[in-house]
Design an enzyme around this catalytic site. Structure first.
Site: not given
Length: 208
Positions: A13, A88, A127, A139, A150
């Site tokens: 997005k 949302r 990745r 991270r 998520r």
């Protein structure tokens, strides 16, 4: 021209929103950025939001919608906005629709980037493995467990707004697993087919 981009984390997005900004002069809006700006400016809405957040609460939909209403009246939003990450919930979607209609700038389309979650997880793992092999820092939240959480949150909380926009004849879907350029072209087709504020006449793929 006001648009919503829908899709789970990793659907692309943000990448497509940037392209829409550059091509059509639209402005991508982040409710998080708006909240921080209102709080920093010490506006009445900012003070209300800060009081709620300081108390550990969630900022109400009314405050968020009011912030959006203020934001879209600024000069950089004159050509339209892209909502990414908002709404949302169905309640937020309904409130946003009412506010935009009142302003005479209704949504042109809610564009869903459809993805295969298993492939998203596989891409993330590859990745991360590549980054680690190069000795690069990863991270702490860039891992499969966090991504799955998520994705689950998206399914539980945000996915219900997809039938909401489908019922409004605003939903248009594209294959988010295609290349960036192909996704961009599919979105362009939706927008070109839509005209100035009309419902898209030839979406690339209608949500079932």
């Amino acid at each position: 021209m006001n648009l919503i981009l829908l899709g789970p984390p990793g659907a692309g997005k943000g990448t497509q929103a940037k392209k829409l900004e550059d091509k059509y002069g639209l402005k991508q809006l982040s409710t998080g950025d708006m909240l921080r700006a209102e709080v920093a400016a010490g506006t009445d809405l900012g003070k209300q939001a800060k009081a709620v957040m300081d108390a550990g609460g969630l900022v109400s939909d009314d405050i968020i919608i009011a912030m959006i209403e203020n934001r879209i009246q600024q000069a950089d939003c004159a050509k339209g906005v892209i909502f990414d990450g908002f709404p949302r919930t169905v309640a937020q979607a309904a409130a946003l629709e009412t506010m935009l209609a009142k302003k005479g700038h209704p949504l042109l389309a809610a564009i869903e980037l459809q993805v295969d979650e298993a492939i998203l997880v596989d891409r993330l793992n590859k990745r991360v493995a590549e980054m680690q092999s190069r000795g690069e820092a990863v991270r702490s939240d860039d891992n499969e467990e966090t991504l799955r959480k998520r994705l689950q949150e998206f399914r539980n909380k945000t996915a219900p707004i997809i039938p909401f926009y489908q019922g409004k004849s605003l939903l248009r879907s594209v294959d988010g697993m295609a290349s960036i350029d192909v996704v961009e072209a599919a979105i362009d087709k939706i927008l070109v087919g839509s005209g100035a504020g009309a419902a898209p006449s030839a979406p690339s793929a209608q949500h079932p």
